[in-house]
Design an enzyme around this catalytic site. Structure first.
Site, PDB file in Angstrom:
ATOM      1  N   TYR A 138       0.821  -1.211   0.000  1.00 31.30           N
ATOM      2  CA  TYR A 138       0.000   0.000   0.000  1.00 31.30           C
ATOM      3  C   TYR A 138       0.858   1.266   0.000  1.00 31.30           C
ATOM      4  O   TYR A 138       0.423   2.303  -0.485  1.00 31.30           O
ATOM      5  CB  TYR A 138      -0.895   0.037   1.242  1.00 31.30           C
ATOM      6  CG  TYR A 138      -2.231  -0.641   1.110  1.00 31.30           C
ATOM      7  CD1 TYR A 138      -2.327  -1.967   0.693  1.00 31.30           C
ATOM      8  CD2 TYR A 138      -3.404   0.040   1.426  1.00 31.30           C
ATOM      9  CE1 TYR A 138      -3.549  -2.591   0.608  1.00 31.30           C
ATOM     10  CE2 TYR A 138      -4.644  -0.579   1.343  1.00 31.30           C
ATOM     11  CZ  TYR A 138      -4.702  -1.894   0.924  1.00 31.30           C
ATOM     12  OH  TYR A 138      -5.926  -2.510   0.840  1.00 31.30           O
ATOM     13  N   LYS A 169       3.197 -15.040   1.867  1.00 35.39           N
ATOM     14  CA  LYS A 169       3.395 -15.720   0.583  1.00 35.39           C
ATOM     15  C   LYS A 169       4.893 -15.988   0.437  1.00 35.39           C
ATOM     16  O   LYS A 169       5.531 -15.579  -0.536  1.00 35.39           O
ATOM     17  CB  LYS A 169       2.811 -14.841  -0.544  1.00 35.39           C
ATOM     18  CG  LYS A 169       2.673 -15.527  -1.888  1.00 35.39           C
ATOM     19  CD  LYS A 169       1.607 -16.613  -1.953  1.00 35.39           C
ATOM     20  CE  LYS A 169       1.676 -17.328  -3.295  1.00 35.39           C
ATOM     21  NZ  LYS A 169       0.867 -18.567  -3.345  1.00 35.39           N
ATOM     22  N   ASP A 203     -12.239  -9.115   4.536  1.00 36.49           N
ATOM     23  CA  ASP A 203     -13.536  -9.088   3.841  1.00 36.49           C
ATOM     24  C   ASP A 203     -14.114 -10.495   3.762  1.00 36.49           C
ATOM     25  O   ASP A 203     -15.301 -10.719   3.977  1.00 36.49           O
ATOM     26  CB  ASP A 203     -13.389  -8.535   2.411  1.00 36.49           C
ATOM     27  CG  ASP A 203     -13.776  -7.063   2.314  1.00 36.49           C
ATOM     28  OD1 ASP A 203     -13.586  -6.351   3.325  1.00 36.49           O
ATOM     29  OD2 ASP A 203     -14.255  -6.635   1.246  1.00 36.49           O
ATOM     30  N   ASP A 241      -3.002 -18.061   0.003  1.00 32.58           N
ATOM     31  CA  ASP A 241      -4.010 -18.739  -0.822  1.00 32.58           C
ATOM     32  C   ASP A 241      -4.637 -19.894  -0.047  1.00 32.58           C
ATOM     33  O   ASP A 241      -5.859 -20.066  -0.027  1.00 32.58           O
ATOM     34  CB  ASP A 241      -3.405 -19.217  -2.164  1.00 32.58           C
ATOM     35  CG  ASP A 241      -2.097 -19.984  -2.013  1.00 32.58           C
ATOM     36  OD1 ASP A 241      -1.511 -19.986  -0.902  1.00 32.58           O
ATOM     37  OD2 ASP A 241      -1.647 -20.589  -3.012  1.00 32.58           O
ATOM     38  N   ASP A 251      -6.358  -7.003   4.110  1.00 33.78           N
ATOM     39  CA  ASP A 251      -7.506  -6.343   3.480  1.00 33.78           C
ATOM     40  C   ASP A 251      -8.432  -7.395   2.871  1.00 33.78           C
ATOM     41  O   ASP A 251      -9.650  -7.386   3.080  1.00 33.78           O
ATOM     42  CB  ASP A 251      -6.998  -5.383   2.396  1.00 33.78           C
ATOM     43  CG  ASP A 251      -8.127  -4.683   1.666  1.00 33.78           C
ATOM     44  OD1 ASP A 251      -9.049  -4.192   2.343  1.00 33.78           O
ATOM     45  OD2 ASP A 251      -8.102  -4.652   0.416  1.00 33.78           O
TER      46      ASP A 251
HETATM   47  C1  IPM Z   1     -10.388  -1.275   4.237  1.00 34.46           C
HETATM   48  C2  IPM Z   1     -10.656  -0.618   2.919  1.00 34.46           C
HETATM   49  C3  IPM Z   1      -9.508   0.329   2.606  1.00 34.46           C
HETATM   50  C4  IPM Z   1      -8.244  -0.488   2.488  1.00 34.46           C
HETATM   51  C5  IPM Z   1      -9.695   1.216   1.360  1.00 34.46           C
HETATM   52  C6  IPM Z   1     -10.981   2.001   1.433  1.00 34.46           C
HETATM   53  C7  IPM Z   1      -8.515   2.127   1.147  1.00 34.46           C
HETATM   54  O1  IPM Z   1     -10.844  -1.561   1.924  1.00 34.46           O
HETATM   55  O2  IPM Z   1     -10.264  -0.560   5.244  1.00 34.46           O
HETATM   56  O3  IPM Z   1     -10.330  -2.497   4.270  1.00 34.46           O
HETATM   57  O4  IPM Z   1      -7.963  -1.055   1.434  1.00 34.46           O
HETATM   58  O5  IPM Z   1      -7.515  -0.571   3.488  1.00 34.46           O
HETATM   59 MG    MG Z   2     -10.924  -3.547   2.625  1.00 34.67          MG
END
Ligand code: IPM
Ligand code: MG
Length: 369
Positions: free
Chosen positions: A142, A193, A254, A226, A250
């Site tokens: 990032y 990884k 999710d 993975d 990240d």
């Molecule tokens: C998160 C989001 C952020 C990230 C974005 C909005 C920059 O997806 O907080 O997970 O990638 O960190």
């Molecule tokens: Mg995110």
């Protein structure tokens, strides 16, 4: 009683709605004499860009650094998707994390009993699930340099980013993971990884050395990312604490959030290093995004942000009992069958943001009586 200074940043999309809901919960705690707040609001993301032509002003950064804690909702939306990277809404959040030194992102994935059947996985796989993902937040690809887009001689382009982790960056996030594990199931799974990337190899070796030297009581395992994503879907309850880098964290968070039935339920805390006076920079935010498709409709689920406030009570203000009370109130509201659209099941009539918040506030009053 000490007055806690909070900077609240609504951001974009459903942000203003879920923040308004959370402020009602904060007001309840204040009116009940449990905590004193001094809350100011600021702009971030597209909302800031529209006014200041930048997704985060220096002034907001200064306010965030001066606050005892920052409460942030979400940013982004189609309106700003075509802007250059350096003024996109996301950049505002990334800069805020970096400026506040928030290297540790704690993302719990907990399945509440009332919601277990809302998960897309089978009930027995997720019932009782309680994982903590510890994501490194201000390093890796990032932020790595060099990065950019270059023109190639043949007229085409090349976009590039750099993944890099130093020993110091790895150790400080590993400490957070091991310390948390000690308060939970004493198991850490480090995800990388290392079979392909040098940065992953250094990550794995440094974490192993730290565990051997300082955390012999914590069980450490390693997994390639993975495989980890597959294992999270196959048998999520095998995990206790997962520690991983910025990008993998990240993605995996999710994924993990969906195990719980809804992204609309998950809170997170982003923490920096405590200074000599014990003050620790902290930002609390729901894991969900700005959901532009439902923004302004009054139907967003405010619970992830309300639960982020519970994390603030617990981690920034050491008010564990108040955090417990709030989490319990949310659970009993859900048990009573009150649901927003994202977590409603067959036969349940979804309620809007305000009605859900009413229910939480009412339940707080009932539980505290
Ligand atoms: C998160 C989001 C952020 C990230 C974005 C909005 C920059 O997806 O907080 O997970 O990638 O960190
Ligand atoms: Mg995110």
């Amino acid at each position: 009683m000490k007055t806690r200074k909070i900077l609240a940043l609504a951001g974009d999309g459903i942000g203003p709605e879920v923040l308004a809901a959370t402020r009602r919960v904060m007001d309840w705690f204040q009116a009940a004499g449990r905590i004193k707040f001094d809350v100011s609001e600021g702009l971030i993301g597209g909302a800031s860009y529209d006014v200041h032509k930048t997704p985060l002003t220096d002034d907001t950064v200064t306010q965030a650094k001066a606050a005892d804690a920052v409460l942030f909702a979400c940013i982004g939306g189609p309106k700003w998707d075509t802007l250059p990277y350096d003024v996109r809404p996301e950049k505002g959040l990334l800069r805020l994390r970096k400026e506040m030194g928030l290297f540790a992102n704690l993302r719990p994935a907990i399945v509440m009993d009332a919601l277990a059947s809302a998960s897309s996985l089978k009930l027995d796989l997720v019932k009782g699930l309680d994982i903590m993902i510890v994501r490194e937040l201000i390093g890796g690809i990032y932020f790595g340099e060099p990065r950019g887009v270059e023109q190639l001689p043949d007229g085409t382009r090349r976009g590039y980013n750099t993944q890099a982790y130093s020993t110091a960056e790895i150790l400080r996030i590993a400490h957070v993971a091991f310390d948390l594990a000690r308060k939970r199931g004493k198991r850490v799974c480090s995800v990388d990884k290392a079979n392909v990337m040098e940065s992953g190899l250094v990550w794995r070796e440094e974490i192993t050395k730290l565990r051997d030297a300082q955390y012999p009581d914590v069980e450490l395992s390693h997994m390639y990312v993975d495989n980890c994503s597959m294992q999270l879907v196959r048998n999520p309850k095998q995990f206790d604490v997962i520690v991983t880098d910025n990008l993998f964290g990240d993605i995996l968070s999710d994924l993990a959030s969906m195990l719980t039935g809804s992204l609309g339920m998950l809170p997170s805390a982003s923490l920096g290093a405590a200074d000599s006076s014990g003050r620790q920079p902290a930002l609390y935010e729901p894991v969900h995004g700005s959901a532009p498709d439902i923004a302004g409709k009054g139907i967003a689920n405010p619970l992830a942000m309300i639960l982020s406030f519970a994390m603030m009570l617990r981690y920034s203000f050491n008010l564990g009992a108040d955090a417990d009370l709030l989490e319990k109130a949310v659970q009993s509201v859900l048990s009573s069958g009150i649901r927003t659209g994202d977590i409603a099941e067959a036969g349940q009539t979804p309620v809007g943001t305000v009605a859900m918040t009413d229910a939480v506030v009412k339940e707080l009053t009932r539980l505290a009586a």
